[in-house]
Structure formats: C-alpha cells, structure tokens
Design a protein around this motif. Structure first.
Motif, short mmCIF file in Angstrom:
data_model
loop_
_atom_site.label_atom_id
_atom_site.label_comp_id
_atom_site.label_asym_id
_atom_site.label_seq_id
_atom_site.Cartn_x
_atom_site.Cartn_y
_atom_site.Cartn_z
N ARG A 194 42.04 31.02 14.82
CA ARG A 194 43.56 31.15 14.67
C ARG A 194 43.41 30.79 12.87
N GLU A 195 42.37 30.39 11.98
CA GLU A 195 42.84 31.01 10.67
C GLU A 195 42.41 32.65 10.20
N TRP A 196 41.62 32.95 10.79
CA TRP A 196 41.99 34.11 10.18
C TRP A 196 42.71 35.03 11.31
N ARG A 197 43.37 35.27 12.14
CA ARG A 197 44.19 35.96 12.89
C ARG A 197 45.17 35.48 11.31
N GLY A 198 45.47 33.98 11.32
CA GLY A 198 46.79 33.83 10.31
C GLY A 198 47.20 34.60 8.77
N TRP A 199 45.45 34.62 8.47
CA TRP A 199 45.52 35.22 7.53
C TRP A 199 45.67 37.13 7.38
N LEU A 200 44.95 37.21 8.46
CA LEU A 200 45.54 39.09 8.70
C LEU A 200 46.95 39.24 8.62
N GLU A 201 47.65 38.08 9.52
CA GLU A 201 49.21 38.09 9.62
C GLU A 201 49.95 38.14 7.89
N ASP A 202 49.52 37.34 7.55
CA ASP A 202 50.16 36.53 5.65
C ASP A 202 49.34 38.04 5.47
N LEU A 203 48.63 39.13 5.69
CA LEU A 203 48.07 40.27 4.83
C LEU A 203 49.11 41.37 5.78
N ALA A 204 49.57 41.97 6.68
CA ALA A 204 50.76 42.47 7.48
C ALA A 204 51.44 42.14 6.40
N GLU A 205 52.14 40.86 6.57
CA GLU A 205 53.34 40.76 5.57
C GLU A 205 53.59 40.78 4.12
N ARG A 206 52.01 40.44 3.92
CA ARG A 206 52.87 41.12 2.05
C ARG A 206 52.47 43.15 1.82
N PHE A 207 51.78 43.56 2.99
CA PHE A 207 51.64 45.26 2.88
C PHE A 207 53.09 45.22 2.87
N LEU A 230 42.21 45.47 -0.48
CA LEU A 230 42.32 46.63 -0.83
C LEU A 230 42.59 47.98 -0.43
N ARG A 231 41.40 48.03 0.19
CA ARG A 231 40.53 49.24 1.09
C ARG A 231 41.81 49.59 2.46
N TRP A 232 42.05 48.14 3.29
CA TRP A 232 42.79 47.62 3.55
C TRP A 232 44.74 48.21 3.91
N PHE A 233 44.67 47.54 2.44
CA PHE A 233 46.09 48.14 2.11
C PHE A 233 46.23 49.56 1.45
N LEU A 234 45.98 50.24 1.09
CA LEU A 234 45.41 51.01 1.23
C LEU A 234 45.17 52.01 2.55
N ALA A 235 44.78 51.91 3.88
CA ALA A 235 44.94 52.31 4.91
C ALA A 235 46.18 52.49 5.35
N HIS A 236 46.37 51.00 4.98
CA HIS A 236 48.26 50.73 5.78
C HIS A 236 49.48 51.64 4.57
N SER A 237 48.97 51.38 3.78
CA SER A 237 49.78 53.37 2.88
C SER A 237 49.73 54.36 2.88
N GLY A 238 48.18 54.89 4.52
CA GLY A 238 49.05 56.25 4.58
C GLY A 238 46.87 57.03 3.79
#
Length: 186
Positions: A73-86, A134-142
């Motif tokens: 749950r803690e890990w999922r919360g972090w991933l959800e937080d990152l999705a919002e940040r992205f 940072l790699r995940w963010f770039l992937a999110h950005s195409g």
C-alpha cells in the motif's frame, strides 16, 4: 508461502522472490517495489518505510503478511503520488520543445529529484530510484526508453551519493543537463 518464525534469520530472505512474483502476477509488475525500503535493506534506495528487510520484517506468518500488505500500500501510494506529479509537471499539451518550455523540464527535474530525496531520506542508494523516477517521467512525456536512459544518465549519473542529500548546485546541474537532453528529443 510465508516462512515460520522458527526459520533462521538469514533464511527468511528466500521467501521474498516467490511472494514478489505472486504479488506481481496478481497486481501487476509495479507491485515489485513493495519491499524497496529506505536505507540499507533487502532492496535499498526506495521509499518504503514499513518494511525493513527480511531478517527483521519476517516474523510470524500473520504479522509478516500484514506488514507486506502495508508495504504494498505504501508503494502504491508513492506510485499514485508520482502519477499526479507527472501530470502536473508535464509541459502544457505535451507539445514539442520550444525555447519557452525548457523551464518546464527544469522545474520537473528539480521537483522530482527533491521529492525522491525527501521520500528516500537520501539514504543508501536513493539516487538509483531518483534516476528511475526521472526515466518514468520522460516515458510519461513520450520520450522513448533508450533516449530517456541516455538523458538521465547524462544528467544524473555519478552526481549523487548514498546518505547525501543533493545540494542546490547538484540539483541545478542535474536539472540543467536534464533540460538540455529532454528539450532536444521533443
């Protein structure tokens, strides 16, 4: 699947892979980060605080299962937080780079580096997860995986260490190099 409390401390780690595979099969590959702990642990450099390591976190089957779920749950919360940040940090319309949107890339990098350093408490190996984010963010950005890897390695590779929070100069250098790399790919 969980070991009994009588299993020797050093043998408790053996159950991690089968449990991780089970969770990834059930919840997706992102569940693999559930034991990526802060500090020196089974998989250090992550953000999970409720799980330390198998030698300390594996006790009775019931207590261990409860702790594993809390860590997931803690890990999922972090991933959800990152999705919002992205979503908040992606340049408007995710359009090709122009001279005016370099600011977005720099701001995104600075904020993500700061967020990861804060969540990991800049403990052992934190910079590995920072580069991953940072790699995940770039992937999110195409930006494709190979380009993202090159951009992040050029920007952040070798600029941080375990147990060292990045100072302003390091964050600025990483963000500047990140911006020049990300802006060229768009």
């Amino acid at each position: 699947m969980l070991p009994s409390a009588e299993v020797a401390r050093e043998d408790r780690r053996r159950w991690l892979d089968p449990v991780t595979e089970f969770l990834a099969g059930r919840y997706g590959r992102r569940a693999r980060g559930r034991n990526w702990s802060t500090g020196e642990a089974d998989a250090d450099g992550g953000i999970v605080e409720v799980w330390c390591c198998s030698s300390d976190s594996v006790t009775t089957p019931d207590a261990t299962a409860t702790l594993a779920v809390e860590a997931l749950r803690e890990w999922r919360g972090w991933l959800e937080d990152l999705a919002e940040r992205f979503a908040d940090l992606t340049p408007p319309g995710n359009t090709p780079a122009t001279s005016t949107d370099h600011w977005y890339w720099e701001r995104a990098c600075t904020r993500l580096v700061t967020a990861v350093a804060d969540r990991t408490e800049a403990k052992s190996g934190w910079y590995g997860h920072c580069k991953q984010v940072l790699r995940w963010f770039l992937a999110h950005s195409g930006i494709d995986k190979g380009q993202a890897q090159a951009i992040v390695e050029n920007a952040a590779g070798g600029r941080s260490g375990s147990w060292i929070t990045p100072d302003v100069l390091v964050a600025d250098t990483v963000s500047s190099r990140f911006t020049s790399g990300a802006g060229r790919t768009r």
